[in-house]
Scaffold this active site. Structure first.
Site, mmCIF file in Angstrom:
data_model
loop_
_atom_site.group_PDB
_atom_site.id
_atom_site.type_symbol
_atom_site.label_atom_id
_atom_site.label_comp_id
_atom_site.label_asym_id
_atom_site.label_seq_id
_atom_site.Cartn_x
_atom_site.Cartn_y
_atom_site.Cartn_z
ATOM 1 N N GLY A 93 -77.800 70.100 23.643
ATOM 2 C CA GLY A 93 -77.027 70.122 23.948
ATOM 3 C C GLY A 93 -75.667 70.171 22.330
ATOM 4 O O GLY A 93 -74.510 69.775 22.309
ATOM 5 N N PHE B 30 -81.140 64.983 13.249
ATOM 6 C CA PHE B 30 -81.364 65.830 14.617
ATOM 7 C C PHE B 30 -81.068 67.209 13.977
ATOM 8 O O PHE B 30 -80.016 67.696 14.205
ATOM 9 C CB PHE B 30 -80.475 65.788 15.537
ATOM 10 N N ASP C 165 -59.705 46.752 31.871
ATOM 11 C CA ASP C 165 -60.437 47.109 30.748
ATOM 12 C C ASP C 165 -61.706 46.402 31.882
ATOM 13 O O ASP C 165 -61.482 45.102 32.181
ATOM 14 C CB ASP C 165 -60.920 46.445 29.340
ATOM 15 N N PHE D 58 -62.416 65.030 18.252
ATOM 16 C CA PHE D 58 -62.956 65.862 18.042
ATOM 17 C C PHE D 58 -64.397 64.632 17.058
ATOM 18 O O PHE D 58 -63.929 64.345 18.619
ATOM 19 C CB PHE D 58 -62.808 66.717 16.647
ATOM 20 N N LYS E 201 -64.296 65.500 31.780
ATOM 21 C CA LYS E 201 -63.459 65.642 31.027
ATOM 22 C C LYS E 201 -63.023 66.937 31.137
ATOM 23 O O LYS E 201 -61.726 67.043 31.720
ATOM 24 C CB LYS E 201 -63.752 65.440 30.242
ATOM 25 N N PHE F 24 -58.396 55.409 28.517
ATOM 26 C CA PHE F 24 -59.987 56.098 27.457
ATOM 27 C C PHE F 24 -61.200 55.680 28.055
ATOM 28 O O PHE F 24 -61.650 55.820 27.916
ATOM 29 C CB PHE F 24 -59.605 55.230 26.107
ATOM 30 N N TYR G 196 -70.690 65.098 30.520
ATOM 31 C CA TYR G 196 -69.977 64.082 29.869
ATOM 32 C C TYR G 196 -68.448 65.374 30.076
ATOM 33 O O TYR G 196 -67.496 65.110 30.258
ATOM 34 C CB TYR G 196 -69.835 63.871 28.505
ATOM 35 N N ASP H 208 -61.246 46.777 36.793
ATOM 36 C CA ASP H 208 -61.213 48.437 36.863
ATOM 37 C C ASP H 208 -60.623 48.947 37.855
ATOM 38 O O ASP H 208 -59.464 48.492 38.763
ATOM 39 C CB ASP H 208 -62.862 47.800 38.446
HETATM 40 N N1 UDP Z 1 -76.584 62.768 14.224
HETATM 41 C C1 UDP Z 1 -78.112 62.485 13.325
HETATM 42 N N2 UDP Z 1 -78.476 61.628 13.789
HETATM 43 C C2 UDP Z 1 -78.431 60.284 14.156
HETATM 44 C C3 UDP Z 1 -76.696 60.257 14.910
HETATM 45 C C4 UDP Z 1 -76.197 62.025 15.031
HETATM 46 O O1 UDP Z 1 -78.554 63.720 12.875
HETATM 47 O O2 UDP Z 1 -79.050 59.497 14.626
HETATM 48 C C5 UDP Z 1 -75.674 64.058 14.391
HETATM 49 C C6 UDP Z 1 -76.431 64.668 15.271
HETATM 50 O O3 UDP Z 1 -76.918 65.491 15.861
HETATM 51 C C7 UDP Z 1 -74.097 65.608 15.230
HETATM 52 C C8 UDP Z 1 -73.466 64.753 14.036
HETATM 53 O O4 UDP Z 1 -74.517 64.049 13.974
HETATM 54 O O5 UDP Z 1 -74.977 66.817 14.539
HETATM 55 C C9 UDP Z 1 -72.629 64.016 14.794
HETATM 56 O O6 UDP Z 1 -73.353 63.277 16.122
HETATM 57 P P1 UDP Z 1 -72.674 62.487 16.174
HETATM 58 O O7 UDP Z 1 -73.723 61.967 17.726
HETATM 59 O O8 UDP Z 1 -71.501 61.803 15.791
HETATM 60 O O9 UDP Z 1 -71.067 63.063 17.372
HETATM 61 P P2 UDP Z 1 -71.187 64.342 18.509
HETATM 62 O O10 UDP Z 1 -71.173 65.735 17.184
HETATM 63 O O11 UDP Z 1 -72.239 64.250 18.954
HETATM 64 O O12 UDP Z 1 -69.832 63.620 19.869
#
Ligand code: UDP
Length: 327
Positions: free
Chosen positions: A283, A207, A31, A169, A145, A73, A141, A51
């Site tokens: 996104g 969000f 790492d 997920f 991948k 990872f 991102y 690295d």
């Molecule tokens: N989310 C939120 N507030 C936060 C962080 C995340 O509402 O401070 C929401 C985000 O918009 C998504 C869900 O929680 O709908 C999961 O987000 P996370 O970043 O944990 O994982 P992602 O699905 O983006 O990989």
């Protein structure tokens, strides 16, 4: 013979190391500590600050430690950052993995378990998402991948390097005995943000509450990090047995909205969560739920912590410990 864990000082990597050690594997971690934490790596693993692009050091480590397979990872994984600085992601994720694969070729290692993501699907064409759904990433991102997934396909074709690609997920939770856990800086994931907001007396932002879901907030499929790590071991053992490359989704097959996660966190912690509704985050697909039937059937994988209560309570124990250590 040992297993090389690249990025083993990170959140998922450190849980991987723990589970491999429990199963008596000889574990070697490399790492570069750009995001990882040396102290999260189990003491029974050999650790090298290295690295994966450092060819000569990688050759030395692999030969000295008699490495037989790689679990990879080491990558950057913040979607929003990848939108602003895609070059960082193309460089660190794709070019570094190319170096790693060439190192494997030089050293005649022909098995790799690769950490991929649901972000390769983009806005899903159908729910639940199966491995053969369309691959249409909507951020750099996910694109990096997917590029690596394609690279693995052609490296298998030409050089006989066999792979197991695992598309995660929403990974969450912490080791049951709180030996390791999530420690991102900055933290962008929902569950740790919620739990830290309680400990630090802060307000969180939801969000978007205008998505086409029951309560208007996004739905995700949360998988416990220990269940995820165990799936890697099963995938590696299967690869050793069959010598056949495969791709698996890893989720629980159940969706929970942001609001449901907040309510569950309130139940688990006994604390009120202070939140406000904010604009949608760029996104974010409305709903992401995995079909993990293939992993369950082919790998005989049985997730242990599939209820969000269990996932959140292990994360809560970890964050309380971190908070106490800090204060
Ligand atoms: N989310 C939120 N507030 C936060 C962080 C995340 O509402 O401070 C929401 C985000 O918009 C998504 C869900 O929680 O709908 C999961 O987000 P996370 O970043 O944990 O994982 P992602 O699905 O983006 O990989």
């Amino acid at each position: 013979m040992s297993i090389l864990v690249c990025g083993g000082a990170g959140y998922i990597g450190s849980h991987m190391v723990l589970e491999l050690i429990k199963k008596n594997y000889d574990v070697v971690v490399v790492d570069n500590l750009s995001n990882g934490h040396r102290e999260l790596v189990d003491k029974n693993a050999k650790f090298y600050t290295c690295d994966i692009r450092d060819d000569s050091l990688m050759d030395n480590i692999i030969q000295k430690e008699n490495v037989e397979a790689v679990i990879h990872f080491a990558a950057f994984s913040i979607v929003s950052e990848s939108m602003i600085d895609p070059a960082k992601y193309y460089d660190n994720n794709i070019l570094a993995t190319l170096s790693l694969l060439n190192t494997m070729r030089r050293n005649k290692i022909n098995k790799i378990v690769f950490s991929s993501t649901a972000a390769v699907y983009g806005e899903p064409e159908s729910i639940p998402i199966h491995e053969d759904n369309s691959l249409r990433p909507i951020n750099p991102y996910g694109e990096t991948k997917l590029t690596i997934e394609k690279m693995l396909y052609w490296f298998d074709n030409a050089y006989n390097i066999k792979y197991s690609i695992l598309r995660y997920f929403n990974v969450a939770g912490a080791d049951e005995n709180i030996k390791t856990g999530e420690m991102h800086n900055p933290e962008t994931h929902l569950i740790p943000i919620i739990l830290k907001s309680i400990l630090e007396n802060k307000k969180i932002k939801i969000f978007g509450d205008d998505y086409p879901t029951q309560d208007g907030t996004c739905i995700r499929d949360y998988i416990h990090v220990t269940d995820l790590a165990i799936a890697h071991i099963l995938a590696l053992e299967k690869l050793n047995k069959t010598n056949k490359s495969e791709i698996y989704n890893l989720g629980n097959g159940n969706g929970f909205s942001v609001m449901q996660i907040i309510k569950t966190a309130e139940k688990v912690t006994g604390k009120k969560i202070n939140y406000e509704i904010a604009p949608r985050r760029i996104g974010d697909p409305a709903i992401l739920i995995a079909s993990s039937e293939k992993a369950k059937k082919n790998l005989n994988w049985q997730p242990k912590f599939y209820e969000p209560e269990k996932i959140i309570s292990t994360a809560w124990n970890w964050h309380k410990k971190l908070f106490l250590d800090k204060n």
